[in-house]
Design a protein around this motif. Sequence first.
Motif, PDB file in Angstrom:
ATOM      1  N   VAL A 157      -7.336   4.594   3.275  1.00 30.71           N
ATOM      2  CA  VAL A 157      -8.783   4.516   3.457  1.00 30.71           C
ATOM      3  C   VAL A 157      -9.277   3.095   3.192  1.00 30.71           C
ATOM      4  N   TRP A 158      -8.617   2.418   2.307  1.00 35.83           N
ATOM      5  CA  TRP A 158      -9.051   1.056   1.948  1.00 35.83           C
ATOM      6  C   TRP A 158      -7.811   0.228   1.621  1.00 35.83           C
ATOM      7  N   PRO A 159      -7.813  -1.059   1.967  1.00 37.76           N
ATOM      8  CA  PRO A 159      -6.599  -1.857   1.706  1.00 37.76           C
ATOM      9  C   PRO A 159      -6.213  -1.858   0.229  1.00 37.76           C
ATOM     10  N   VAL A 160      -4.917  -1.751  -0.007  1.00 36.08           N
ATOM     11  CA  VAL A 160      -4.395  -1.755  -1.381  1.00 36.08           C
ATOM     12  C   VAL A 160      -4.844  -3.019  -2.114  1.00 36.08           C
ATOM     13  N   GLN A 161      -4.940  -4.113  -1.346  1.00 35.48           N
ATOM     14  CA  GLN A 161      -5.302  -5.406  -1.954  1.00 35.48           C
ATOM     15  C   GLN A 161      -6.677  -5.365  -2.608  1.00 35.48           C
ATOM     16  N   GLY A 162      -7.482  -4.378  -2.253  1.00 36.20           N
ATOM     17  CA  GLY A 162      -8.829  -4.273  -2.833  1.00 36.20           C
ATOM     18  C   GLY A 162      -8.850  -3.444  -4.099  1.00 36.20           C
ATOM     19  N   MET A 163      -7.676  -2.948  -4.518  1.00 34.89           N
ATOM     20  CA  MET A 163      -7.657  -2.089  -5.705  1.00 34.89           C
ATOM     21  C   MET A 163      -7.357  -2.915  -6.958  1.00 34.89           C
ATOM     22  N   PRO A 164      -7.722  -2.398  -8.138  1.00 36.91           N
ATOM     23  CA  PRO A 164      -7.329  -3.085  -9.381  1.00 36.91           C
ATOM     24  C   PRO A 164      -5.809  -3.224  -9.433  1.00 36.91           C
ATOM     25  N   ILE A 165      -5.352  -4.277 -10.064  1.00 38.75           N
ATOM     26  CA  ILE A 165      -3.933  -4.622  -9.999  1.00 38.75           C
ATOM     27  C   ILE A 165      -3.031  -3.484 -10.508  1.00 38.75           C
ATOM     28  N   GLY A 166      -3.488  -2.806 -11.578  1.00 39.14           N
ATOM     29  CA  GLY A 166      -2.684  -1.705 -12.135  1.00 39.14           C
ATOM     30  C   GLY A 166      -2.484  -0.599 -11.104  1.00 39.14           C
ATOM     31  N   LEU A 167      -3.558  -0.284 -10.404  1.00 41.49           N
ATOM     32  CA  LEU A 167      -3.473   0.771  -9.391  1.00 41.49           C
ATOM     33  C   LEU A 167      -2.599   0.357  -8.213  1.00 41.49           C
ATOM     34  N   GLN A 168      -2.565  -0.957  -7.975  1.00 35.81           N
ATOM     35  CA  GLN A 168      -1.729  -1.416  -6.855  1.00 35.81           C
ATOM     36  C   GLN A 168      -0.262  -1.058  -7.100  1.00 35.81           C
ATOM     37  N   TYR A 169       0.177  -1.186  -8.376  1.00 31.35           N
ATOM     38  CA  TYR A 169       1.568  -0.820  -8.686  1.00 31.35           C
ATOM     39  C   TYR A 169       1.800   0.659  -8.399  1.00 31.35           C
ATOM     40  N   ILE A 170       0.829   1.469  -8.854  1.00 26.62           N
ATOM     41  CA  ILE A 170       0.960   2.920  -8.607  1.00 26.62           C
ATOM     42  C   ILE A 170       0.977   3.171  -7.109  1.00 26.62           C
ATOM     43  N   SER A 171       0.079   2.493  -6.428  1.00 29.58           N
ATOM     44  CA  SER A 171      -0.035   2.694  -4.982  1.00 29.58           C
ATOM     45  C   SER A 171       1.295   2.425  -4.270  1.00 29.58           C
ATOM     46  N   TYR A 172       1.920   1.321  -4.644  1.00 28.22           N
ATOM     47  CA  TYR A 172       3.170   0.984  -3.940  1.00 28.22           C
ATOM     48  C   TYR A 172       4.330   1.903  -4.317  1.00 28.22           C
ATOM     49  N   ALA A 173       4.134   2.659  -5.419  1.00 26.65           N
ATOM     50  CA  ALA A 173       5.198   3.600  -5.792  1.00 26.65           C
ATOM     51  C   ALA A 173       5.051   4.927  -5.045  1.00 26.65           C
ATOM     52  N   LEU A 174       3.947   5.121  -4.356  1.00 24.59           N
ATOM     53  CA  LEU A 174       3.708   6.408  -3.684  1.00 24.59           C
ATOM     54  C   LEU A 174       4.460   6.498  -2.351  1.00 24.59           C
ATOM     55  N   PRO A 175       4.647   7.718  -1.861  1.00 16.43           N
ATOM     56  CA  PRO A 175       5.496   7.865  -0.663  1.00 16.43           C
ATOM     57  C   PRO A 175       4.888   7.298   0.613  1.00 16.43           C
ATOM     58  N   GLN A 176       3.555   7.068   0.630  1.00 13.38           N
ATOM     59  CA  GLN A 176       2.982   6.710   1.922  1.00 13.38           C
ATOM     60  C   GLN A 176       2.514   5.268   2.063  1.00 13.38           C
ATOM     61  N   THR A 177       2.492   4.519   0.976  1.00 13.80           N
ATOM     62  CA  THR A 177       1.940   3.167   1.066  1.00 13.80           C
ATOM     63  C   THR A 177       2.832   2.266   1.928  1.00 13.80           C
ATOM     64  N   TYR A 178       4.108   2.209   1.581  1.00 13.28           N
ATOM     65  CA  TYR A 178       5.009   1.364   2.379  1.00 13.28           C
ATOM     66  C   TYR A 178       5.185   1.946   3.786  1.00 13.28           C
ATOM     67  N   ALA A 179       5.206   3.287   3.849  1.00 17.56           N
ATOM     68  CA  ALA A 179       5.363   3.921   5.167  1.00 17.56           C
ATOM     69  C   ALA A 179       4.185   3.572   6.067  1.00 17.56           C
ATOM     70  N   CYS A 180       3.011   3.497   5.451  1.00 17.54           N
ATOM     71  CA  CYS A 180       1.800   3.172   6.190  1.00 17.54           C
ATOM     72  C   CYS A 180       1.869   1.726   6.701  1.00 17.54           C
ATOM     73  N   ASP A 181       2.303   0.820   5.833  1.00 20.59           N
ATOM     74  CA  ASP A 181       2.471  -0.583   6.260  1.00 20.59           C
ATOM     75  C   ASP A 181       3.496  -0.657   7.374  1.00 20.59           C
ATOM     76  N   SER A 182       4.538   0.153   7.227  1.00 21.85           N
ATOM     77  CA  SER A 182       5.626   0.137   8.197  1.00 21.85           C
ATOM     78  C   SER A 182       5.121   0.551   9.578  1.00 21.85           C
ATOM     79  N   ILE A 183       4.406   1.657   9.619  1.00 22.93           N
ATOM     80  CA  ILE A 183       3.950   2.159  10.921  1.00 22.93           C
ATOM     81  C   ILE A 183       2.890   1.215  11.500  1.00 22.93           C
ATOM     82  N   ARG A 184       2.122   0.581  10.634  1.00 22.49           N
ATOM     83  CA  ARG A 184       1.111  -0.378  11.111  1.00 22.49           C
ATOM     84  C   ARG A 184       1.805  -1.582  11.756  1.00 22.49           C
ATOM     85  N   ALA A 185       2.899  -2.006  11.109  1.00 22.08           N
ATOM     86  CA  ALA A 185       3.638  -3.155  11.653  1.00 22.08           C
ATOM     87  C   ALA A 185       4.268  -2.804  13.001  1.00 22.08           C
ATOM     88  N   ILE A 186       4.734  -1.556  13.121  1.00 18.29           N
ATOM     89  CA  ILE A 186       5.328  -1.150  14.406  1.00 18.29           C
ATOM     90  C   ILE A 186       4.232  -1.091  15.478  1.00 18.29           C
TER      91      ILE A 186
END
Length: 732
Positions: free
Chosen positions: A665-694
């Motif tokens: 819903v909103w770029p990870v870069q806009g989240m507080p730094i602590g939440l960014q770590y949690i975000s990148y540990a979730l199953p869909q954050t990297y997958a989302c970047d991946s599909i966006r890059a494709i």
Amino acid sequence: MTEITSNSSQGSDDGDNSRQWQESAIEIRDGCKSYGRGKNKTQVLNHIDLTVPVGAIYGLLGPSGCGKTTLLSTLVNSLSLDHGSVLICGYKPGTVEAAVPGHRVGFMPQELALMPALTINETLQYFGRIHSLGKEKTKERSEFLLKFLDLPNGVRLISQLSGGQQRRVSFAVALLHEPELLILDEPTVGVDPLLRTNIWEHLNKVSRTTNATIIITTHYIEEARQATRVGLMRRGHLLAEASPQNLMQHFANPSLEDVFLELCLRDGDLDPSAKQNSGFEKETDIEMQPSDAVMTRRQSQASTALVVRLNSSGHHSMLQEPTILNHIKKPWTATSKREKFLSGARISALIVKNIINLTRNVMFLLLAFALPAIQTVLFCVTIGGTPKNLHVAVTNLDNGINFDNVIPKLNYSINIADAYLNELNDEIIIQDAFDTFDAGFGAVEDGDAWGLLYFPENFTVAQIFPDAYNVSERQIHVYMDNTNQQISYTILLQFFAALQRLVVDFASNNFTDVSIVSPLKIEDPVYGSTNPTFTEFMAPGVILTLSYFMAMSLTSVAFVIEKKEGLYNRALVAGVNNLEIMLAHLVTQLAVLIIQVAIILVFMFAVFNIPCEGSMSLVILLSLLQGLCGMTFGYFISVSVEDEMTAFQAAMGVFYPILLLSGIVWPVQGMPIGLQYISYALPQTYACDSIRAILYRGWNLTYFDVYFGFIVTIIWMAIHVSGAALVLTIKH
Ligand SMILES: Nc1ncnc2c1ncn2[C@@H]1O[C@H](COP(=O)(O)OP(=O)(O)OP(=O)(O)O)[C@@H](O)[C@H]1O
């Protein structure tokens, strides 16, 4: 408390059969089991000893809540004892040698444990396949059982049968594969007296002819006279264990019910008036009080020692076992049939059952396919569209300039404010003209306009002769109502775009003297479209979340329903393992998932034209992998919770955090730094970047941004499966 032991090494009157007496089909020693913890801890099995000889029909009797079902659950490995041991023909349940769970046991649980959407025949075929009976044998046994149990036509759906008929189908399932050990939890409930008699006759015949051992619980205490041995159970332990005849003889009482009451009275804590209110069918509900002295029987493995524990009043009894097993031809030995860890027959049985269940549930299927379509369409139609018809107040006091007076050859007059206002997109911005600054500002204050564009009187002239005017006169003054960020951004973007277009216009008309040159030139984008929309930003995440959560809800609900209905446990007792159940669900639901993903992608790319610069195969693959990841998560939820409501709450509970934290819903870069770590540990954050890059960069699997999304998805699948296995182990 006094304890007298009497050894009875002969055990049987029949010397030939004395060996069989020592061959116990089931032995429980010092079994303890409690539920709950701390103050809520309830001891259900209380140092219980129980022995079921091979070939016996063992009636386990006791009032409601005394722990019979719990005890049976420990036999079939659905529960394990906190203390003590259970042996099935010398082996612990759950071991390969015991073959329980497995083909050796026929189990009829107290709950129905049948799939309502299947017919009687399909139900029997399902269990026939699980036990590798073969088509012919299953047919032959089904025909016999339908007739014997007075069941209607085999094509009737389970859901269309009466309660009694359903229980009889459940009984038929237990008998189907002619197991060596039958464990029946109240098989005669809801059965008319005639059929009850037939059932007992049949059990006797089975026991006589096949050497099967049967353990049966019933609320109709008197019918247990037909058992070869009964165990009278109360508050988690046995009061007595002997043949019904011996018990009645010993207590000089013609009814088993009275014997039971007598035993309770000897316990010293039963009000004789309780006789009217027995836990047994019709007569008694005995509200048991704590007791420390009961009569029980301990049988060592080496002998048939009878142990009688006396209460303080000194009453005691000595029961001599009669010969009941002289029909036994062979002692029960460890199974030679080794169950495969993964059996094709069992998996195909589960798949067929799942497919039938799925296809019979038309409404469910329609929803499963309609929901992704509706959600995708709703997303594409409602999210990311540019807001339109936004009212903006305009106070234009600019007098413009007549070039005739300045540069005669141009013979041209111009008002830059007007020119600028002409460049504004009139689909998006509706200009409301006001004569004075105050009137225009008032429109914004009153909420009639989202902003005010104010042009001073000398605006145009000040552009051409900048040195002669102050900065304020050279500027367009913008006063915004910023209460709606997206609308404000849209309007401001339009203001800048209009300025950009105005500069281009002036340049192309060679108004070189009009020095409006933007220092910023936006070239064609390296990646992405010239006017990227919010829809494009969110689309990758929406594709993934829809795939993930659709699959997750389907799996968790399917499993939880099976578990709640007892079907899951019954399959486990029949020898199916969790991996097989999961694989079968995976195959069935993969078919649903493929269609769901296809629907989502068709709407996204074919109908709503979301751009795809890269490989569509990779997009499909990642969407399916995310669906599988959702499935495994659904499996984890379903093993962790007991009912659909909790499963639903768990699903909803993770839906929003994952949606919000995964940068969908909103770029990870806009989240507080602590939440960014949690975000990148979730199953869909990297997958989302991946599909966006494709999709938007056209990248392939050689890029880290792409392949890492696949890796994280697979890692999460492994985490879900391991978590489920851990929960299963802990719960067991
Ligand atoms: N999962 C559980 N969690 C907590 N308590 C439980 C659980 N299962 C059973 N109990 C409690 O354990 C006791 C024994 O239950 P169990 O089902 O074994 O009795 P039962 O003799 O089979 O009763 P019935 O004849 O009514 O089926 C009951 O008091 C019951 O409330």
